[in-house]
Write an enzyme that holds these catalytic residues in place. Structure first.
Site, PDB file in Angstrom:
ATOM      1  N   LYS A   1       0.831  -1.208   0.000  1.00  8.09           N
ATOM      2  CA  LYS A   1       0.000   0.000   0.000  1.00  8.09           C
ATOM      3  C   LYS A   1       0.871   1.267   0.000  1.00  8.09           C
ATOM      4  CE  LYS A   1      -3.919  -2.309   2.248  1.00  8.09           C
ATOM      5  NZ  LYS A   1      -4.925  -2.219   3.349  1.00  8.09           N
TER       6      LYS A   1
ATOM      7  N   TYR B   1     -12.696  -1.649  -3.208  1.00  8.90           N
ATOM      8  CA  TYR B   1     -13.161  -1.742  -1.816  1.00  8.90           C
ATOM      9  C   TYR B   1     -14.677  -1.560  -1.697  1.00  8.90           C
ATOM     10  CZ  TYR B   1      -8.355  -1.920  -0.102  1.00  8.90           C
ATOM     11  OH  TYR B   1      -7.060  -2.304   0.170  1.00  8.90           O
TER      12      TYR B   1
END
Ligand code: GDP
Length: 139
Positions: free
Chosen positions: A11, A51
């Site tokens: 990330k 997401y």
């Protein structure tokens, strides 16, 4: 039956902190083979789609903002029982709860900025891998 592939992202927090090499090293030392790999950056639409399961959660906006703020490393990994084995290697979502020896214990800063993603099922691993890599980029 479990497949032998999973999908991961290093990330933005971990890329910014210079931890790409350290994390890839932990992954390969744990016996995963890298079958796809790239440095890329998610658009807002990409992150919202990736997401989508969390879109009603209070942290959704923060999550999308975080995941789009800089480059990520996307990879497909291969090992027996890869999804479960990789979830064990990355550790709990909140690094405060992550076991010793896990990637999140070593590199994650917080429950939001937690260094790595790991697919939670074989089905999602296939969807997430195909989201980032064409067939000819999967070895
Ligand atoms: P994972 O499968 O361990 O990555 O965890 P989840 O699927 O529950 O959550 C997806 C991602 O959303 C996490 O990896 C975090 O980056 C983020 N996230 C989860 N919970 C929180 C939270 O309470 N606050 C914030 N800011 N982000 C969160």
């Amino acid at each position: 039956m479990a497949t032998n592939r999973t999908f991961t992202m290093i990330k933005p927090d971990a890329v910014e902190a210079g931890n790409i090499g350290g994390i890839l090293n932990m992954i390969t030392e744990a016996g995963f083979k890298i079958v796809s790999l790239k440095l890329t950056q998610l658009t807002k639409a990409d992150a919202e789609q990736f997401y989508a399961v969390h879109n009603a959660r209070p942290f959704f906006g923060e999550l999308v903002e975080f995941m789009t703020r800089g480059p990520i490393v996307a990879a497909i990994l291969e090992k027996d029982n890869a999804v479960e084995a990789f979830r064990t290697l990355i550790g709990a979502t909140n690094p405060a709860d992550a076991a010793e020896g896990t990637i999140r214990k070593k590199y994650a800063k917080s429950i939001g900025e937690n260094a790595v993603h790991g697919s939670d099922s074989d089905e999602n691993a296939a969807i997430e891998g195909a989201f980032h890599f064409a067939g000819r980029e999967q070895f």
